[in-house]
Every structure is written in C-alpha cells, then in structure tokens.
Design a protein around this motif. Structure first.
Motif, PDB file in Angstrom:
ATOM      1  N   LEU A 347       0.823  -1.211   0.000  1.00 43.47           N
ATOM      2  CA  LEU A 347       0.000   0.000   0.000  1.00 43.47           C
ATOM      3  C   LEU A 347       0.856   1.260   0.000  1.00 43.47           C
ATOM      4  O   LEU A 347       0.578   2.235  -0.705  1.00 43.47           O
ATOM      5  N   ARG A 348       1.911   1.236   0.799  1.00 37.73           N
ATOM      6  CA  ARG A 348       2.803   2.397   0.896  1.00 37.73           C
ATOM      7  C   ARG A 348       3.445   2.689  -0.462  1.00 37.73           C
ATOM      8  O   ARG A 348       3.568   3.844  -0.875  1.00 37.73           O
ATOM      9  N   GLU A 349       3.838   1.634  -1.163  1.00 35.96           N
ATOM     10  CA  GLU A 349       4.475   1.809  -2.464  1.00 35.96           C
ATOM     11  C   GLU A 349       3.502   2.398  -3.486  1.00 35.96           C
ATOM     12  O   GLU A 349       3.869   3.284  -4.265  1.00 35.96           O
ATOM     13  N   SER A 350       2.265   1.933  -3.491  1.00 37.44           N
ATOM     14  CA  SER A 350       1.283   2.481  -4.414  1.00 37.44           C
ATOM     15  C   SER A 350       0.985   3.941  -4.078  1.00 37.44           C
ATOM     16  O   SER A 350       0.853   4.790  -4.969  1.00 37.44           O
ATOM     17  N   MET A 351       0.893   4.267  -2.791  1.00 41.49           N
ATOM     18  CA  MET A 351       0.646   5.645  -2.382  1.00 41.49           C
ATOM     19  C   MET A 351       1.843   6.541  -2.672  1.00 41.49           C
ATOM     20  O   MET A 351       1.686   7.736  -2.943  1.00 41.49           O
ATOM     21  N   ARG A 352       3.033   5.970  -2.606  1.00 44.63           N
ATOM     22  CA  ARG A 352       4.231   6.739  -2.971  1.00 44.63           C
ATOM     23  C   ARG A 352       4.123   7.214  -4.418  1.00 44.63           C
ATOM     24  O   ARG A 352       4.428   8.372  -4.745  1.00 44.63           O
ATOM     25  N   MET A 353       3.648   6.343  -5.279  1.00 46.53           N
ATOM     26  CA  MET A 353       3.612   6.665  -6.704  1.00 46.53           C
ATOM     27  C   MET A 353       2.397   7.496  -7.094  1.00 46.53           C
ATOM     28  O   MET A 353       2.459   8.277  -8.046  1.00 46.53           O
ATOM     29  N   TRP A 354       1.299   7.347  -6.356  1.00 50.38           N
ATOM     30  CA  TRP A 354       0.054   7.949  -6.811  1.00 50.38           C
ATOM     31  C   TRP A 354      -0.697   8.671  -5.697  1.00 50.38           C
ATOM     32  O   TRP A 354      -1.912   8.562  -5.589  1.00 50.38           O
ATOM     33  N   GLY A 355      -0.010   9.421  -4.867  1.00 55.93           N
ATOM     34  CA  GLY A 355      -0.680  10.152  -3.803  1.00 55.93           C
ATOM     35  C   GLY A 355      -1.801  11.025  -4.347  1.00 55.93           C
ATOM     36  O   GLY A 355      -1.650  11.694  -5.371  1.00 55.93           O
ATOM     37  N   PHE A 356      -2.950  11.026  -3.664  1.00 56.06           N
ATOM     38  CA  PHE A 356      -4.143  11.730  -4.126  1.00 56.06           C
ATOM     39  C   PHE A 356      -3.888  13.220  -4.315  1.00 56.06           C
ATOM     40  O   PHE A 356      -4.303  13.819  -5.305  1.00 56.06           O
ATOM     41  N   VAL A 357      -3.168  13.846  -3.382  1.00 49.98           N
ATOM     42  CA  VAL A 357      -2.866  15.279  -3.447  1.00 49.98           C
ATOM     43  C   VAL A 357      -1.369  15.454  -3.639  1.00 49.98           C
ATOM     44  O   VAL A 357      -0.566  14.828  -2.946  1.00 49.98           O
ATOM     45  N   SER A 358      -1.001  16.294  -4.593  1.00 48.03           N
ATOM     46  CA  SER A 358       0.416  16.483  -4.914  1.00 48.03           C
ATOM     47  C   SER A 358       1.202  17.084  -3.751  1.00 48.03           C
ATOM     48  O   SER A 358       2.322  16.674  -3.465  1.00 48.03           O
ATOM     49  N   ARG A 359       0.597  18.046  -3.061  1.00 45.30           N
ATOM     50  CA  ARG A 359       1.328  18.704  -1.977  1.00 45.30           C
ATOM     51  C   ARG A 359       1.535  17.738  -0.818  1.00 45.30           C
ATOM     52  O   ARG A 359       0.688  16.907  -0.524  1.00 45.30           O
ATOM     53  N   GLY A 360       2.682  17.869  -0.157  1.00 41.68           N
ATOM     54  CA  GLY A 360       2.974  17.027   0.995  1.00 41.68           C
ATOM     55  C   GLY A 360       2.716  17.769   2.290  1.00 41.68           C
ATOM     56  O   GLY A 360       1.905  17.367   3.117  1.00 41.68           O
ATOM     57  N   VAL A 361       3.424  18.881   2.472  1.00 41.41           N
ATOM     58  CA  VAL A 361       3.212  19.758   3.630  1.00 41.41           C
ATOM     59  C   VAL A 361       3.053  21.171   3.087  1.00 41.41           C
ATOM     60  O   VAL A 361       3.971  21.710   2.472  1.00 41.41           O
ATOM     61  N   MET A 362       1.884  21.751   3.297  1.00 42.57           N
ATOM     62  CA  MET A 362       1.633  23.106   2.825  1.00 42.57           C
ATOM     63  C   MET A 362       0.954  23.886   3.940  1.00 42.57           C
ATOM     64  O   MET A 362      -0.008  23.414   4.546  1.00 42.57           O
ATOM     65  N   LYS A 363       1.475  25.078   4.242  1.00 40.64           N
ATOM     66  CA  LYS A 363       0.931  25.906   5.302  1.00 40.64           C
ATOM     67  C   LYS A 363       0.657  27.312   4.775  1.00 40.64           C
ATOM     68  O   LYS A 363       1.181  27.692   3.720  1.00 40.64           O
ATOM     69  N   GLN A 364      -0.138  28.050   5.518  1.00 41.84           N
ATOM     70  CA  GLN A 364      -0.432  29.433   5.140  1.00 41.84           C
ATOM     71  C   GLN A 364       0.120  30.385   6.188  1.00 41.84           C
ATOM     72  O   GLN A 364      -0.004  30.124   7.396  1.00 41.84           O
ATOM     73  N   VAL A 365       0.746  31.453   5.739  1.00 46.25           N
ATOM     74  CA  VAL A 365       1.270  32.458   6.656  1.00 46.25           C
ATOM     75  C   VAL A 365       0.087  33.186   7.301  1.00 46.25           C
ATOM     76  O   VAL A 365      -0.713  33.817   6.619  1.00 46.25           O
ATOM     77  N   VAL A 366      -0.016  33.057   8.615  1.00 42.89           N
ATOM     78  CA  VAL A 366      -1.119  33.718   9.339  1.00 42.89           C
ATOM     79  C   VAL A 366      -0.609  34.821  10.262  1.00 42.89           C
ATOM     80  O   VAL A 366      -1.404  35.593  10.797  1.00 42.89           O
ATOM     81  N   ALA A 367       0.709  34.887  10.474  1.00 43.90           N
ATOM     82  CA  ALA A 367       1.277  35.954  11.306  1.00 43.90           C
ATOM     83  C   ALA A 367       1.037  37.304  10.635  1.00 43.90           C
ATOM     84  O   ALA A 367       1.231  37.456   9.425  1.00 43.90           O
ATOM     85  N   LYS A 368       0.614  38.271  11.406  1.00 42.71           N
ATOM     86  CA  LYS A 368       0.257  39.586  10.878  1.00 42.71           C
ATOM     87  C   LYS A 368       1.407  40.212  10.100  1.00 42.71           C
ATOM     88  O   LYS A 368       1.197  40.834   9.043  1.00 42.71           O
ATOM     89  N   ASP A 369       2.626  40.056  10.605  1.00 45.31           N
ATOM     90  CA  ASP A 369       3.787  40.676   9.969  1.00 45.31           C
ATOM     91  C   ASP A 369       4.475  39.765   8.967  1.00 45.31           C
ATOM     92  O   ASP A 369       5.568  40.073   8.485  1.00 45.31           O
ATOM     93  N   GLY A 370       3.849  38.627   8.653  1.00 47.05           N
ATOM     94  CA  GLY A 370       4.453  37.707   7.700  1.00 47.05           C
ATOM     95  C   GLY A 370       5.550  36.872   8.326  1.00 47.05           C
ATOM     96  O   GLY A 370       5.680  36.789   9.552  1.00 47.05           O
ATOM     97  N   VAL A 371       6.367  36.256   7.476  1.00 54.87           N
ATOM     98  CA  VAL A 371       7.447  35.404   7.954  1.00 54.87           C
ATOM     99  C   VAL A 371       8.607  35.475   6.970  1.00 54.87           C
ATOM    100  O   VAL A 371       8.402  35.708   5.768  1.00 54.87           O
ATOM    101  N   THR A 372       9.814  35.302   7.483  1.00 54.78           N
ATOM    102  CA  THR A 372      11.015  35.328   6.639  1.00 54.78           C
ATOM    103  C   THR A 372      11.584  33.929   6.511  1.00 54.78           C
ATOM    104  O   THR A 372      11.806  33.237   7.509  1.00 54.78           O
ATOM    105  N   LEU A 373      11.808  33.491   5.273  1.00 51.03           N
ATOM    106  CA  LEU A 373      12.349  32.160   5.013  1.00 51.03           C
ATOM    107  C   LEU A 373      13.818  32.087   5.427  1.00 51.03           C
ATOM    108  O   LEU A 373      14.501  33.127   5.506  1.00 51.03           O
ATOM    109  N   PRO A 374      14.341  30.884   5.683  1.00 53.57           N
ATOM    110  CA  PRO A 374      15.769  30.734   5.986  1.00 53.57           C
ATOM    111  C   PRO A 374      16.652  31.293   4.871  1.00 53.57           C
ATOM    112  O   PRO A 374      17.776  31.730   5.132  1.00 53.57           O
ATOM    113  N   SER A 375      16.134  31.310   3.639  1.00 51.61           N
ATOM    114  CA  SER A 375      16.909  31.824   2.511  1.00 51.61           C
ATOM    115  C   SER A 375      16.793  33.341   2.364  1.00 51.61           C
ATOM    116  O   SER A 375      17.364  33.925   1.440  1.00 51.61           O
ATOM    117  N   GLY A 376      16.024  33.978   3.282  1.00 52.45           N
ATOM    118  CA  GLY A 376      16.013  35.437   3.337  1.00 52.45           C
ATOM    119  C   GLY A 376      14.794  36.127   2.764  1.00 52.45           C
ATOM    120  O   GLY A 376      14.568  37.308   3.057  1.00 52.45           O
TER     121      GLY A 376
END
Length: 506
Positions: A347-376
C-alpha cells in the motif's frame, strides 16, 4: 419604481464586474506581494502575461510545473513560486527547509487554513463551524482511532459482504469491473459499518447518496475557489447544490452522530450540537473516509494488475497473512494486522507513486507581519508555503527505480534496502503504512499529518488481505496513467480490470 430597479441592477452589474476584474488581476497577473527574488516556474521572464499563461497552464498541467520546479530549483536548494489557478500561488521550499517549516508555530504558519482553502470548506463542508471547531478532529482521534480494535470483526464482516456483492463469487468466469467505481462501492460500505453501524450501512439509498457526496466535494471546491471572494456568497450556494442534495438524503440517526453530540458538550456551546450541524458532520466524515481510500485502492489494483509478477506477489501476501492469523489463533487482532508488514509495504508503495494530493506539507502564513524564510525572502500574510510530495516520491536519488512499482520496497526482506528516513528504526519489521517522513508525505507530515490515517490504514490493509486471499486479478498490458486536475490526481474513472474468485474460497 422602474428606475429604482434599473439602478439596483446597474449597481449589481458594476459590483460583479469590478469584483471579477480585481480577481482576474490578482489571480493571473499580480505577484501577490511575493518577493521579486522568487522565480515563478513556467514564467521565467517574469512578465505579467507570462505569469498569467503559467497560471492557466496549472489547470491541467500542474504535474509538469511541479516536477520542472523540483528539478530546476528545489534540487539546487532554491525556493520558487508554483502558480495555482485554484487557490493562488504557492511558495515551494527546498527539502533542506523542511525542518524549519515543521517547527513554525501555528500562530505563524497554519496548515488547517490551506486545507480549508483547498476544500473551500466554509461552503463544501456545509457549515463553517464544521471546520473551525475541533469536534470533528476530536471524534477521529479520540473515538474512531481509539476504538479501531473493537470494530475489526465488524469491518471484516462488511468487507466479505461488500466484495461478494460487488465483485461476485464466480470461480470459473472472469468478471470485468471498473477499478474506481467498484472500490467506491466497497469502501462506502465498510466505512459506514463503523460510522453508522448495521443495518444502516446496507441501506442502498443511504449509501448511494453518501458516495455521491464524497465524490463531488473536491470538484465543487475547485470551481468555488475560482469565484471572486466578494461573489462567493452569491454563487457558492448554486455550485454546492449537489452537496446539499446528497446531504439531505443521508441525515439519519447513527453512532457517529452520538459521538459528535458527546464531544460537542465538552465545548460548552449549544450551537455545536443542533440536529442540523450534527447531521452535517456526518456528511463531512463521509467525504473524509470514503474518497481518499477509494482512490488509494483503485490505484492499487491497477498497479497490481499491471505488475508482471502479480501471482508471486499475491502468494507472498497470502503466506504472510495466513501465518500471522495462525499465530493469533485465527483471529484478526490489532497486533496480528500490525505484523503483516507486506500489506503495509504494498500500500505504501502504491501511495508513494500515486498520492491523491500532490502537496505534501503546505501551510499558510497567518502571522500579521508575515514570515522570513531561511533563505532570506519575506512572505506576507496569506502566502501559501510548503513542499510538494509528488516529485520527492519519484526522486531517483531517494528511491532507486523510482518510476517502478516495487510492492515490497518497504519490507526489510525485500529486494532492496529501505531508503525512508525511518528505516533505521524499523529494520527487521518493515515500515508501518501510517509512518510519515520527509520522504513519504502521502498522509502529509509533522504534527498536522492526517489524523484519520490509522482508520484508513486498517481498512486498506484488511481489504488488500481479503483480495489476496480470495481473488485473482487478470494481468493488463500496462498501467493506465493517472489524470491530474490542478494539484490532485486519480486513476481514470473508466479503467477496467478482470477479476475472479479463487477456487475453494466460497
């Protein structure tokens, strides 16, 4: 009176026109206040019309954009912008920034807001409170997951009933079935055996409407997402008509409703336990437990049918399942199922190849002042930022022969060493299906990993075991390609295979 009506009509038309123009500009031409240093995949010349073309391209060709960006930027440790016609542009991080992403507080980056936007949950989930309070998640974590062992016998009974009804018991003639629709029927039956119990789980009218509600949520969400925010209140109710239609037809008393009532009292808010909202929770859970498992199993049986050594794979699975059942005295116990590591791996192998949603971890910036990435780069509030799992799951540097379905890839006794982040912890046992990592994000990863994955894993493993023990699947020449719709993918709805009951199993 006529002039008054005409004026109102003119003002309404102007409002719709202005809202539409603003929406088109912000979705197709604007940089959405993202830093100029972030490249847009598919729009390298950074012209507004180039961004518009890339955004339009994302409707049917997100897969190409995701994989192109992964090769061009992610592998070079650079973030980039992925256009998304549905919910707006996403900032995609290189894997080296995954830990930074996971460590951010929910007051800074919130994954629930992304899920809410993806599903247009305020509309498709029938009532805003269904997604803003925690009753739904509490029921999954504290009731559904905790009581899995108590429901195993019922699930086994319903699996047997569902397969005999849907796949049949003919041991001599091959029967052609459609992978998606047959799994939709089977999954809806076994899921509702737990959610609403017997005999409602065998009410054909109830099941038909539950299945249809589960099927239409993502499609309706995609169209609602493309309506300007100021006009959603007008057009969303029209688009979600099917949601309401099937919900009204599935509102019956059941165990899930009682669980929801019990947990709503803990919130000390009477509005959370009205008959209306409790029934709406039932429809929402139908989507959660039916659609993703249906797609997972439909993908799996296509993978198996296209595998050259399917008979060998099934024989190996049967050997493991029968041995563990014998060790458990013939009973399907929680511990016995956990020891069936080949089921996890397939099952894990089939899900590896064909996950229902492309995104793995996706979040939304909710802090009022935004956020700065490690890359600046600084991201403003409202920006979606994260990692897509699809290209990671197909990376040859992470998984050897990544384009090949190897069902025992995640077993320690397989033909190759495990390459998952958690391999050193499970040598000699195999990797549980529910285990997430930065290399396996089919259930997302981190503290926001899918809370229902334990419920899903039990059902998926039991279904696979039942198929291997009781059916043959005729080989097919090749595995039909999955269809992508923005950032989701699924098997062709008309893909067919032939099955036959094994002699001596009826």
């Amino acid at each position: 009176m006529f002039l008054s009506s005409a004026l109102v009509s003119a003002l309404l038309a102007a409002f719709v026109a202005v809202s539409t123009v603003r929406y088109i500009y912000s979705r197709y031409f604007s940089r959405c206040a993202l830093p100029a240093s972030l490249p847009w995949i598919g729009a390298e010349d950074d012209a507004c019309f180039s961004r518009a073309r890339a955004t339009l391209r994302s409707f049917w060709h997100t897969r190409e954009l995701v994989f192109e960006g992964y090769e061009k930027y992610s592998k070079k440790e650079l973030p980039f912008v992925l256009p998304n016609i549905n919910t707006g542009p996403e900032v995609i991080l290189p894997m080296s920034q995954m830990q930074w992403l996971l460590k951010q507080k929910e007051t800074v980056l919130d994954q629930n807001e992304v899920n809410r936007s993806f599903l247009q949950a305020d509309y498709t989930m029938l009532h805003p409170k269904v997604v803003t309070d925690t009753v739904h998640e509490d029921v999954i974590r504290q009731e559904l997951t905790k009581m899995l062992g108590n429901y195993t016998a019922d699930v086994i009974d319903e699996i047997d009933y569902a397969f005999k009804k849907t796949w049949g018991v003919n041991t001599t003639e091959w029967k052609e079935i459609t992978s998606y629709y047959s799994m939709l029927d089977i999954v809806s039956r076994i899921s509702n055996r737990v959610i609403v119990g017997f005999p409602l789980c065998r009410d054909e009218d109830y099941l038909a409407n539950a299945k249809e509600f589960a099927r239409w949520v993502v499609v309706e969400a995609a169209f609602i997402a493309m309506v300007p925010k100021t006009l959603k209140g007008i057009f969303a109710p029209l688009i979600r008509f099917l949601d309401l239609k099937y919900h009204w037809k599935t509102s019956k008393v059941n165990d899930y409703i009682q669980w929801s009532i019990d947990h709503s009292y803990a919130r000390n808010d009477p509005s959370l336990r009205t008959v209306d909202i409790i029934n709406k929770r039932l429809s929402v859970i139908q989507f959660a437990v039916i659609q993703s498992s249906t797609i997972t199993l439909a993908n799996l049986i296509l993978d198996l049918a296209a595998a050259p050594d399917i008979s060998v794979y099934f024989a190996h699975i049967r050997t493991e399942v029968l041995a563990e059942l014998k060790a458990a005295g013939g009973q399907w116990t929680k511990d016995a199922l956990a020891r069936m590591v080949c089921l996890d791996s397939v099952l894990r192998e089939s899900m590896r190849m064909w996950g229902f949603v492309s995104r793995g971890v996706m979040k939304q910036v909710v802090a009022k002042d935004g956020v700065t990435l490690p890359s600046g780069q600084h991201l403003p509030r409202g920006t979606k930022v994260g990692v897509h799992g699809a290209p990671v799951h197909r990376d040859e540097n992470i998984y050897s022969d990544a384009q090949v379905f190897k069902p025992f890839r995640f077993c320690s006794n397989g033909s190759e060493n495990m390459v998952d982040d958690y391999s050193e912890k499970v040598v000699g046992k195999g990797i549980p299906l529910v285990t997430t990592s930065s290399n396996f994000m089919a259930f997302s990863h981190g503290r926001n990993a899918c809370p229902g994955r334990f419920f899903a894993a039990q059902q998926l493993k039991l279904v696979l075991a039942y198929i291997a023990l009781n059916y043959e699947i005729a080989p097919i020449p090749s595995r039909p390609a999955n269809l992508w719709f923005i950032n989701t993918q699924g098997p062709p709805l008309d893909a067919k295979i032939s099955i036959r009951r094994r002699v001596g199993t009826v």
